[in-house]
Design a protein around this motif. Structure first.
Motif, PDB file in Angstrom:
ATOM      1  N   ASP A 112       3.839 -36.122  25.602  1.00  0.00           N
ATOM      2  CA  ASP A 112       4.610 -35.684  26.766  1.00  0.00           C
ATOM      3  C   ASP A 112       4.454 -36.607  27.971  1.00  0.00           C
ATOM      4  O   ASP A 112       5.130 -36.440  28.978  1.00  0.00           O
ATOM      5  CB  ASP A 112       4.237 -34.250  27.151  1.00  0.00           C
ATOM      6  CG  ASP A 112       2.786 -34.111  27.605  1.00  0.00           C
ATOM      7  OD1 ASP A 112       1.977 -35.044  27.334  1.00  0.00           O
ATOM      8  OD2 ASP A 112       2.452 -33.089  28.229  1.00  0.00           O
ATOM      9  N   ILE A 115       3.947 -39.084  19.242  1.00  0.00           N
ATOM     10  CA  ILE A 115       4.902 -38.765  20.302  1.00  0.00           C
ATOM     11  C   ILE A 115       4.189 -37.822  21.272  1.00  0.00           C
ATOM     12  O   ILE A 115       3.609 -36.815  20.849  1.00  0.00           O
ATOM     13  CB  ILE A 115       6.161 -38.088  19.735  1.00  0.00           C
ATOM     14  CG1 ILE A 115       6.787 -38.939  18.630  1.00  0.00           C
ATOM     15  CG2 ILE A 115       7.181 -37.847  20.838  1.00  0.00           C
ATOM     16  CD1 ILE A 115       7.953 -38.271  17.933  1.00  0.00           C
ATOM     17  N   LEU A 123       3.628 -34.211  20.755  1.00  0.00           N
ATOM     18  CA  LEU A 123       4.874 -33.472  20.550  1.00  0.00           C
ATOM     19  C   LEU A 123       5.419 -33.737  19.151  1.00  0.00           C
ATOM     20  O   LEU A 123       5.083 -34.733  18.526  1.00  0.00           O
ATOM     21  CB  LEU A 123       5.926 -33.899  21.588  1.00  0.00           C
ATOM     22  CG  LEU A 123       5.570 -33.764  23.070  1.00  0.00           C
ATOM     23  CD1 LEU A 123       6.695 -34.366  23.918  1.00  0.00           C
ATOM     24  CD2 LEU A 123       5.337 -32.301  23.444  1.00  0.00           C
ATOM     25  N   ARG A 164       9.213 -33.949  17.188  1.00  0.00           N
ATOM     26  CA  ARG A 164      10.656 -33.979  17.405  1.00  0.00           C
ATOM     27  C   ARG A 164      11.312 -32.755  16.789  1.00  0.00           C
ATOM     28  O   ARG A 164      10.921 -32.293  15.719  1.00  0.00           O
ATOM     29  CB  ARG A 164      11.262 -35.244  16.794  1.00  0.00           C
ATOM     30  CG  ARG A 164      11.215 -36.457  17.706  1.00  0.00           C
ATOM     31  CD  ARG A 164      12.077 -37.575  17.157  1.00  0.00           C
ATOM     32  NE  ARG A 164      13.459 -37.143  17.018  1.00  0.00           N
ATOM     33  CZ  ARG A 164      14.369 -37.794  16.284  1.00  0.00           C
ATOM     34  NH1 ARG A 164      14.017 -38.874  15.613  1.00  0.00           N
ATOM     35  NH2 ARG A 164      15.605 -37.354  16.234  1.00  0.00           N
ATOM     36  N   TYR A 216      10.443 -37.183  25.068  1.00  0.00           N
ATOM     37  CA  TYR A 216       9.549 -37.815  24.094  1.00  0.00           C
ATOM     38  C   TYR A 216       9.077 -39.168  24.611  1.00  0.00           C
ATOM     39  O   TYR A 216       9.876 -39.970  25.115  1.00  0.00           O
ATOM     40  CB  TYR A 216      10.266 -38.038  22.766  1.00  0.00           C
ATOM     41  CG  TYR A 216      10.830 -36.793  22.130  1.00  0.00           C
ATOM     42  CD1 TYR A 216      10.023 -35.696  21.830  1.00  0.00           C
ATOM     43  CD2 TYR A 216      12.184 -36.710  21.818  1.00  0.00           C
ATOM     44  CE1 TYR A 216      10.542 -34.564  21.236  1.00  0.00           C
ATOM     45  CE2 TYR A 216      12.719 -35.578  21.218  1.00  0.00           C
ATOM     46  CZ  TYR A 216      11.896 -34.508  20.935  1.00  0.00           C
ATOM     47  OH  TYR A 216      12.416 -33.386  20.351  1.00  0.00           O
ATOM     48  N   TYR A 246      14.765 -35.101  24.125  1.00  0.00           N
ATOM     49  CA  TYR A 246      13.901 -34.043  24.670  1.00  0.00           C
ATOM     50  C   TYR A 246      13.642 -32.977  23.602  1.00  0.00           C
ATOM     51  O   TYR A 246      14.475 -32.735  22.721  1.00  0.00           O
ATOM     52  CB  TYR A 246      14.564 -33.371  25.876  1.00  0.00           C
ATOM     53  CG  TYR A 246      14.941 -34.327  26.976  1.00  0.00           C
ATOM     54  CD1 TYR A 246      14.042 -34.650  27.996  1.00  0.00           C
ATOM     55  CD2 TYR A 246      16.216 -34.911  27.017  1.00  0.00           C
ATOM     56  CE1 TYR A 246      14.392 -35.526  29.008  1.00  0.00           C
ATOM     57  CE2 TYR A 246      16.571 -35.795  28.033  1.00  0.00           C
ATOM     58  CZ  TYR A 246      15.654 -36.094  29.028  1.00  0.00           C
ATOM     59  OH  TYR A 246      16.009 -36.964  30.028  1.00  0.00           O
ATOM     60  N   ASN A 247      12.486 -32.309  23.744  1.00  0.00           N
ATOM     61  CA  ASN A 247      12.230 -31.179  22.856  1.00  0.00           C
ATOM     62  C   ASN A 247      12.877 -29.913  23.427  1.00  0.00           C
ATOM     63  O   ASN A 247      13.561 -29.956  24.454  1.00  0.00           O
ATOM     64  CB  ASN A 247      10.728 -30.991  22.617  1.00  0.00           C
ATOM     65  CG  ASN A 247       9.980 -30.537  23.873  1.00  0.00           C
ATOM     66  OD1 ASN A 247      10.583 -30.252  24.919  1.00  0.00           O
ATOM     67  ND2 ASN A 247       8.659 -30.450  23.770  1.00  0.00           N
ATOM     68  N   TYR A 265       6.974 -42.410  23.033  1.00  0.00           N
ATOM     69  CA  TYR A 265       6.457 -42.951  21.780  1.00  0.00           C
ATOM     70  C   TYR A 265       5.307 -43.907  22.066  1.00  0.00           C
ATOM     71  O   TYR A 265       5.465 -44.879  22.802  1.00  0.00           O
ATOM     72  CB  TYR A 265       7.585 -43.669  21.035  1.00  0.00           C
ATOM     73  CG  TYR A 265       8.700 -42.747  20.604  1.00  0.00           C
ATOM     74  CD1 TYR A 265       8.662 -42.110  19.361  1.00  0.00           C
ATOM     75  CD2 TYR A 265       9.788 -42.494  21.443  1.00  0.00           C
ATOM     76  CE1 TYR A 265       9.679 -41.253  18.970  1.00  0.00           C
ATOM     77  CE2 TYR A 265      10.812 -41.645  21.052  1.00  0.00           C
ATOM     78  CZ  TYR A 265      10.748 -41.027  19.819  1.00  0.00           C
ATOM     79  OH  TYR A 265      11.765 -40.165  19.442  1.00  0.00           O
TER      80      TYR A 265
END
Length: 258
Positions: free
Chosen positions: A150, A148, A164, A166, A140, A133-134, A142
């Motif tokens: 949401d 990446i 997003l 990482r 995340y 998670y951020n 892919y």
């Protein structure tokens, strides 16, 4: 004639041999990991796979020595392939007892640069986490285009997905996920270290050492992938091993050498 007077001869104290005195050493190095999760992103290698070592050593004969060694650091691996996106970071503690052979018996006199090999027995402790998670708590996802986002690529609202980045904050405990039904598996194991390298003799008291140690670990769960998994989580029966390459400096604290 009177007998000649005996002359007093002052005998200098013999120097203690610092070569066989206990030494304490400090060093730093980098981990290289060998397991089911394979690293193909080396951008963080020099900052996230660092380790530090403390060693107490002593030569017991001209050719053999022993050392007690403690290593602490992190093993970090990031695999990013289509259909297989895995990452983990594991805090490593490794304490070992090693028998060292330094080849001195092959030379007529001690050399400034000495190769050595060694083998030992070690106790390994690891604590592995993954980055899922951020910082906002968004998971995340892919995508096959390498991005990446949401939302999952197959989500009905995928066209509105936001990209997003990482944060490389490994926040999720891998063992707690229990993805393969292994429960609270052990976070420790025995290990056999095989080492080799070069000793540089700077003085009677000071040694510098460049070494590489391969640790054969009796666990397959450092990366949380094993033969207990299925599908993309299916591993093999090989153990999770790593190598530690380091540079250290040692000093003979208890020597009486000047």
């Amino acid at each position: 004639k009177p007998a000649p007077k005996a002359e007093a001869v002052a005998k200098l104290p013999e120097k203690k041999d610092a070569t066989h005195k206990p030494k304490i050493g400090l060093g730093a190095g980098i981990f290289t990991y060998f397991g089911e999760v394979r690293d193909n992103s080396f951008s963080h290698l020099l900052t996230s796979s660092l380790g530090y070592e403390l060693t107490v050593s002593r030569n017991i004969t001209n050719s053999f020595g022993i050392d007690l060694r403690v290593i602490y650091g992190t093993v970090t691996v990031n695999q990013r392939e289509i259909g297989n996106y895995s990452n983990f970071q594991s805090r490593i503690w490794n304490g070992s007892f090693n028998l060292i052979y330094n080849f001195n018996g092959l030379y007529k006199r001690q050399r400034a640069i000495q190769p050595f090999i060694g083998v030992g027995l070690a106790y390994l402790s690891f604590d592995s986490k993954t980055d899922l998670y951020n910082g906002d708590g968004t998971r995340y996802n892919y995508w096959t285009d390498g991005s990446i986002r949401d939302l999952d690529q197959d989500d009905v609202n995928a066209e509105n997905a936001v990209k997003l980045q990482r944060d490389y904050d490994y926040e999720t405990d891998l063992r707690e996920q229990n993805l393969d039904g292994l429960g609270k598996y052990k976070l420790y194991a025995l290990s056999i270290p095989f080492s080799g390298g070069l000793n540089f003799r700077a003085s009677d008291r000071v040694n510098m050492k460049l070494s590489t140690t391969y640790f054969y670990n009796f666990t397959d769960l450092i990366d949380n992938i094993s033969d207990a998994g299925e599908g993309t989580r299916a591993g093999n029966k090989a153990k999770d091993n790593f190598m530690f390459t380091s540079f250290s400096v040692s000093y003979a604290l208890w020597s009486e050498e000047p």
